[in-house]
Design an enzyme around this catalytic site. Structure first.
Site: not given
Ligand code: NAP
Length: 311
Positions: A61, A206, A211, A216
């Protein structure tokens, strides 16, 4: 199959964590353009203030930046934080030593002597899961990680990783997989059931559909960049009835937001969501998924709306 009794785990009683992929990542999330180090520092502080203690990062990351930032932040709190990070099994990493070297790099960036959970990031040829688990056993015995996890492992690799560790008396703590109201593959293909049978915790990545489940984005206002490629206007059109239901259920719970409902659904399903948060507002809002529960009927209605979307 060999089995190791599940002992106490660092994830016992942990319902929720924060994902730190966006902390330092420019390519997908735009770190340094739409948000800064100060924003993510505040997201960390707000999460700690809300009682969140688990943070998930990875060596890849922000090419190490996420671990560096998290390492900086944990020094500023007196709370005990659970750190999970990951090893990327690149095809050129062939032996056990490569995992130990990578883990030492992560420890250095994080500024700690041991992580709580070290996870293999994905199943990737040519190296088999037994080899990586043998390296994980060495890492655990050397005290470099307290517990061992995997990520993106299917049923067969999960079973093999579980058995390889069990032979050495180590329990596989977790499998981190994509899981949300818009991606229920791991529920449908039996992976979650297998993990539950083995006592392996499912960490949901995710959980907000990158998001989308915050509500939004709309068909008129789809996300841009890499997210836009995956979730286009047509996808958002199909998602509209689900979002309408999420909003209605949120308002029945004294104004919970769509993000809070979507995260609560993951918790109700027995998985541990790790939503990403780029700033204080997102971190505070997401932590509002804690402390209340959707009813069984609401979970069933959300399941149905999500099924209809993918039908
Ligand atoms: N193991 C793997 O292969 C893998 C893959 C993906 C992720 N992950 C892990 O899972 C975590 C979370 O997944 P993710 O980041 O892909 O997706 P997520 O948690 O589904 O979405 C996160 C994104 O949504 C938006 N957001 C978050 N909270 C919000 C709110 N309350 N209101 C409005 N927008 C909001 C932000 O982006 P914006 O502001 O740009 O919209 C944020 O970066 C990652 O940080 C990582 O640690 C692991």
């Amino acid at each position: 199959m060999y089995s190791a009794p599940a002992k106490q785990s660092v994830l016992d009683n942990v319902e929720f964590g924060v994902g730190a992929w966006a902390w330092g990542d420019r390519l997908v999330w735009g770190y340094g353009r739409s948000y800064s180090a100060e924003d993510v520092r505040q997201a960390f502080n707000a999460s700690i203030a809300a009682g969140v203690r688990m943070f998930d990062t990875a060596e890849v990351y922000g090419q190490g930046k996420s671990e560096l930032l998290l390492g900086e932040f944990i020094k500023t709190t007196d709370q005990q934080v659970i750190i999970a990070t990951k090893f990327m099994p690149y095809p050129w990493r062939l032996g056990r030593q490569s995992l130990l070297r990578a883990l030492k790099g992560s420890l250095k960036r994080l500024g700690v002597a041991q992580v709580d959970l070290y996870q293999v990031h994905r199943q990737m040829p040519p190296v088999n899961p037994e080899t990586w688990m043998a390296a994980m056993v060495e890492a655990a015995h050397a005290g470099l990680t307290r517990e061992v996890g995997v990520s993106n492992y299917n049923r067969s690799w999960t079973q093999r990783a579980y058995a390889a560790l069990a032979r050495e008396g180590i329990h596989l703590t977790s499998n981190q997989v994509e899981y949300s109201l818009i991606d229920r593959k791991v529920e449908k293909d039996g992976l979650i059931k297998l993990c539950q049978e083995l006592g392996v915790r499912v960490i949901a990545y995710s959980p907000l559909g990158m998001g989308l489940l915050t509500g939004k984005f709309t068909p008129e206002n789809p996300p841009s960049g890499i997210r836009g490629g995956r979730y286009n206007r047509r996808f958002l059109e199909r998602m509209t009835p689900l979002l309408t239901l999420i909003k209605r259920i949120g308002s029945d719970h004294a104004g919970k937001t769509p993000a809070q409902v979507a995260l609560n659904w993951v918790i109700c399903k027995g998985a541990l969501p790790i939503p990403g948060a780029k700033n204080v507002a997102q971190a505070e809002q997401n932590a509002g998924a804690l402390g209340w529960r959707l009813s069984e009927e609401e979970v069933a209605a959300l399941d149905e709306a999500s099924d209809r979307m993918s039908a």
